[in-house]
Design an enzyme around this catalytic site. Structure first.
Site, PDB file in Angstrom:
ATOM      1  N   HIS A  37      50.852  57.493  42.648  1.00 57.57           N
ATOM      2  CA  HIS A  37      49.451  56.687  42.265  1.00 57.57           C
ATOM      3  C   HIS A  37      48.624  57.732  42.230  1.00 57.57           C
ATOM      4  CE1 HIS A  37      46.532  53.636  41.762  1.00 57.57           C
ATOM      5  NE2 HIS A  37      47.351  52.921  41.737  1.00 57.57           N
ATOM      6  N   ARG A  47      38.881  49.826  39.438  1.00 57.97           N
ATOM      7  CA  ARG A  47      38.770  50.473  38.222  1.00 57.97           C
ATOM      8  C   ARG A  47      38.773  49.508  37.013  1.00 57.97           C
ATOM      9  NH1 ARG A  47      43.337  52.991  37.094  1.00 57.97           N
ATOM     10  NH2 ARG A  47      44.664  52.492  38.785  1.00 57.97           N
TER      11      ARG A  47
END
Length: 513
Positions: A249, A272
């Protein structure tokens, strides 16, 4: 057909979300359950889940007028790399009903939607506060604990390290575990829900054997995720699949006080999706923050570190609970102004102004593209997952950004407050594991291993190379329920052979809101 050995209960190995889902489903089916948890407390990696849980055709989507379907969800999941469409079908077709099960039976709030990486629609669900993984896992854990307090229907044994499966004539009939130096045995069908192997960096680990290139990275896995279930299942002839598919990730949070710590915390996807942007050491954007994780990672490897995840005031408000939590832990910092941020980053102020202005202009053009009835001129860059983009930093990589949230004009940057974190790639998810059937049966070369089931990260083949945002928790719920139903059918039989025993009157179990 009932099992060939006396089995009064189902054994669940692992007390994370998959294990707790399986335990609750066994109880709902009328069976008894014992949970063996390696750690001192239940929760596992699931309790650290930050993205949410994905599902299609849910009440939250209907309220938000999101046009989605299980078929669309299946297409997105297969696009991510699933090689067996049966797994994708089970996962996605059950997603809506199983999210309803969580909300109705455990009074969980899953009303907020976000669009996670790789999804074509907003379908990742969470509540108004807290980490969704923690909220869901703890609600199910508390239900099992409550039943254990008032009846003999459930037992939870912590600090129990399962080391061996017990086999008779090719069937798994139980397992052996060690607790406080004493070896004990439990008999019954076994559901493995132990997670992956992303925390074992020893010379004999599965990581060392299969992905030595990742040993230098930190991990977000809890320390008990060492692949024990894979090893003990291989010892009884079980097949594995895709063990080399270990997902990395891009946004593990770096603690400035301990930058080299091997275990890190994952930055929630909502940071995000709310509008957080990624900047390199030169203060420049370099990727599509809403693109697939492998795209973001690929660009991260190419760009100079340190790397920063920056949220302006509007984005911070949308993810305020997470921002404040990370700030309290020293993993995120609040800046009163963009001027302060530029100074701390060592980047010219005007560069950050220009970067934000370009991002805001691309967002504005993208809005025009969607809002006008006539066909406007397409953007100059290839968009992701299709179409054309006006965002140059991501567009020149081939993954042009099309989804923008809370973009900030450059003119507002100087006096804007920010929440900012330093981020780094981390070992996140083991997509490979034990080969299972669509009924969650662990497989040998020629058939299922009688009496052995698996759910969650320990099972391979469900996600392919890349687990989409929110699909990991969904996997735990869907296949946890499937595994429990299969184990109950195997152990207790069907029809007249399976007679659910009622809970004591003092226990309120799985009552609807």
């Amino acid at each position: 057909m009932a099992a060939v050995f006396p089995a009064s209960h189902v054994i669940v190995v692992g007390g994370g979300l998959a294990g707790m889902v399986a335990a609750n489903q066994v109880l709902e089916c009328g069976g008894r359950v014992v949970i063996l948890e390696k750690s001192a407390f239940c929760g596992g990696n699931s309790s650290k889940g930050t993205a949410g849980i994905s599902g299609s055709s849910t009440p939250a989507q209907k309220s938000a007028r999101v046009q989605d379907s299980p078929d669309s969800f299946i297409e997105d999941t297969i696009r991510a790399g699933v090689t067996n469409s049966e797994y994708a079908s089970v996962l996605c077709m059950n997603s809506g009903p199983d999210l309803n099960w969580l909300m109705d039976k455990f009074d969980l709030d899953l009303s907020l939607l976000s669009k996670s990486d790789g999804h074509s629609q907003p379908r990742t669900h969470r509540g108004k506060e807290r980490f969704p993984g923690m909220t869901i896992t703890y609600a199910l854990t508390q239900m099992v604990e409550k039943i254990a307090e008032v009846s003999d229907r459930a037992r939870i044994i912590t600090k129990a390290e399962v080391g061996r499966l017990l086999v008779r004539q090719g069937s798994v009939i139980g397992c052996e575990y060690r607790k406080a130096g004493k070896v004990s045995k439990e008999y019954g069908p076994v559901i493995l829900a132990t997670g992956g192997f992303g925390a074992d960096f020893s010379s004999t680990s599965l990581l060392s054997r299969l992905r030595p290139d990742l040993l230098h990275l930190p991990t977000i896995s809890v320390e008990q995720n060492t692949g024990d279930a894979v090893k003990m299942s291989e010892a009884v002839g079980a097949k594995t699949v895709d063990l080399e598919w270990v997902q990395v990730h891009p946004t593990g949070l770096v603690d400035p006080e301990q930058p080299d710590a091997k275990v890190k915390i994952l930055a929630a996807e909502v940071l995000r999706s709310a509008g957080g942007i990624l900047l390199n050491a030169q203060g420049e954007r370099f990727c599509n923050e809403m693109g697939p994780l492998d795209h973001i990672l690929s660009e991260m490897w190419k760009t100079p570190a340190p790397l920063w995840l920056c949220l302006n005031a509007a984005a911070s408000r949308e993810a305020l609970w997470h921002c404040k939590l990370y700030a309290r832990r020293g993993l995120m910092r609040h800046y009163a102004t963009g001027r302060d941020l530029a100074k701390d980053m060592g980047v010219p102020l005007q560069r950050l102004v220009d970067v934000h202005e370009a991002h805001a202009q691309a967002a504005q053009e993208s809005t025009k593209l969607r809002g006008e009835a006539s066909e406007p001129p397409p953007g100059p860059w290839p968009g992701y997952p299709s179409g054309r983009s006006w965002d140059e930093p991501s567009g020149r990589t081939g993954y042009g950004k099309l989804d923008f949230s809370n973009a900030l004009p450059g003119s507002a940057f100087v006096d804007e407050p920010f929440y900012v974190a330093m981020v780094t790639p981390v070992i996140h998810y083991c997509a490979g594991g034990l080969q299972i059937s669509p009924r969650a049966e662990v497989l040998r070369e020629d058939a299922a291993v009688p009496g052995l089931y698996a759910a969650g990260e320990v099972a391979g083949g469900v996600h392919g190379r890349r687990c989409l945002g929110g699909n990991a928790l969904l996997d735990c719920v869907v296949f946890g329920r499937v595994a429990a139903k299969s184990a109950c059918q195997y152990a207790f039989g069907e029809d007249d052979e399976f007679r659910p025993c009622p809970l004591p009157a003092s226990a309120t179990f799985l009552s609807s809101r």
